[in-house]
Design an enzyme around this catalytic site. Structure first.
Site: not given
Ligand code: UN1
Length: 494
Positions: A175, A250, A284, A385
């Site tokens: 999804k 995550e 993230c 965040e």
């Molecule tokens: C994310 O931040 O949601 O390291 C993933 C990075 C990318 C992956 C990030 N290669 O910023």
């Protein structure tokens, strides 16, 4: 008339049983409708889970190198279609083409990495405590896996999961985020072209509360991988816990970049611009706190403001754009709420803090890169965040204090330290509580073949990427083969 897209279940494209659809719009120009996607139901998830369970019976018996070969072919197709996929991704989620090309490249890297893992998937052999007995342990697939992914890395994050999961012999109910269903559809097309049998990968579009919840609750789905907010992740974990499912989470981050007086200031400046405002701060791994040593604080902030002011905001499909739109109105309002809270709590907004004005921005969810100074480490904007282009600058007097501030949040995804002092660098790597630690590089930039994930409220102990993701997508099977010809009792006949 907007293009109509479908689910892919059991090897064929189909509408949702609900007959309903939802719209997908370009965040840089909401009048541009990308398509209508099925607003699916729990019954659609059930069909997908049944198809995946049926396909698992034969897919698990395909040799892992042959499963890897399908990933290799998928990687080649992605390479061939790279520009077109990047353009589709920019159109549906807004980040500039340079970044969406990188996102597709992360998928390609994962495809080629996983293709070769099909020839490894190492297990262990150990001596037996008894004579004439062979001990082996090897990896077996988990079964049907559910995958719930976010919109900010629409190719990288699904492929981090799907490619290793497939190589390990699992089947999927997938999804994707409601904001990026088109890129996800393209990924399914690619895997079909690469030769993936029907039923092995099923895509069900729709809302998290309906489709995501049904995936989490479905009894045939043995493992769930979720990337998204901490609140939703906790709900997913609770359901999976009750049903004894594997779950990989995550979730959020509140990543900090520390700059010490001995650092290369230009390098640190370029690092924070990319870390904080790349992907419009919607990663993230975004840098949302900048911890500056008092000796360089004022001069660094001055240069930072000058450089940030020059960043080009706009439609990501236009050459030279550095900061694209926010994903949707709800998220833009959330950013505004945090900016209001920052001001209320006494931090000083020295740049941005508002929507850009002008013709070019009138139909898009744009927001200006924003910098707060005098931010207290325990204030809301330094703790929660935000998922937007908002950077909180905090002053420190020593590395020890900077590390304490870095660790003073609930999250632990990535960190960055700029210094030329090797002892300070190694101390920070040891003491900062994160899953990914950078020295003289920004908080973003994870590579596909390294474990990706965080500690504390960011995750639940699993990692995506590299060899570590195979721990999630496999179970261990221990095998004892006794060729002594008589009964040997472990722990007793020794
Ligand atoms: C994310 O931040 O949601 O390291 C993933 C990075 C990318 C992956 C990030 N290669 O910023």
């Amino acid at each position: 008339m907007a293009q109509k897209f479908q689910n892919y279940i059991g090897g064929s494209w189909s509408d949702s049983g609900s007959g309903k659809t939802f719209e997908n719009r370009n965040p840089a120009n909401w009048e541009d409708i990308i398509g209508q996607f099925p607003l699916s139901t729990a019954a659609d998830v059930n069909s997908a889970a049944l198809a995946a369970a049926k396909a698992f019976k034969s897919w698990r018996l395909v040799p892992a190198p042959a499963r890897g070969e399908i990933c290799r072919k998928a990687g080649e197709i992605m390479l061939r279609r790279k520009e077109e996929i990047a353009a589709a991704m920019t159109r549906e989620m807004g980040k500039p083409l340079t970044e969406t090309r990188g996102d597709v490249q992360e998928g390609i890297d994962t495809a080629f990495y996983c293709a070769t893992e099909g020839r490894r998937l190492f297990g262990y052999n150990t001596p037996s405590e008894l004579s004439n007995k062979l001990n082996l342990s090897f990896r077996v697939p988990v079964g049907v896996c559910g995958l719930i992914t976010p919109w900010n890395f629409p190719m990288a994050i699904p492929t981090w999961n799907i490619f290793p999961g497939l190589v390990a012999g699992n089947t999927f109910v997938f999804k994707p985020a409601e904001d990026t269903p088109h890129t996800a559809s393209i990924l399914v097309e690619i895997l079909i072209e690469a030769g993936l049998p029907g039923g092995v990968l099923n895509i069900v579009h729709g809302a998290g509360e309906v489709v995501g919840a049904a995936i989490t609750e479905h009894p045939l789905i043995r493992a769930v991988s979720f990337t998204g907010s901490t609140n939703t992740g906790r709900i997913v974990a609770q359901t999976c816990g009750k049903l004894s499912k594997h779950v990989c989470l995550e979730m959020g981050g509140k990543n900090a970049q520390i700059v010490m007086p001995d650092a290369d200031m230009d390098l640190a400046l370029n690092g924070v611009l990319w870390g904080a405002f790349g992907t419009t701060g919607q990663r993230c791994t975004a840098t949302s706190r900048l911890i500056l040593h008092e000796a360089i604080h004022d001069s660094f902030v001055e240069k930072l403001i000058q450089r940030t002011q020059r960043l080009k905001i706009g439609d990501g499909s236009v050459d030279g754009t550095e900061v694209g739109p926010i994903i949707n109105e709800k998220q833009r309002e959330n950013i505004e709420r945090y900016v209001g809270l920052g001001k209320k709590e006494g931090a000083v907004c020295v740049l941005g803090g508002e929507r850009p004005e002008g013709e070019a921005f009138k139909n898009g969810w744009f927001y200006k890169p924003t910098i707060f100074i005098n931010v207290l480490p325990n204030s809301t904007i330094a703790q929660q965040e935000i998922f937007g282009p908002v950077l909180s600058v905090i002053k420190c007097t020593s590395l020890t204090e900077a590390i304490e501030i870095t660790n003073s949040v609930d999250y632990g995804l990535s960190s960055s330290l700029y210094t030329k002092n090797i002892n300070d660098a190694l101390l920070a790597v040891r003491d900062i509580e994160v899953g990914i630690s950078y020295i003289n590089a920004p908080t973003i930039g994870a590579e596909a073949h390294m474990p990706f994930g965080g500690v504390k409220s960011t995750g639940n102990g699993h990692r995506e990427g590299g060899w570590a993701v195979f721990d999630f997508y496999t179970e261990w099977k221990s095998v004892y083969i006794d060729y002594s010809g008589h009964l040997q009792r472990a722990q007793i006949d020794v």
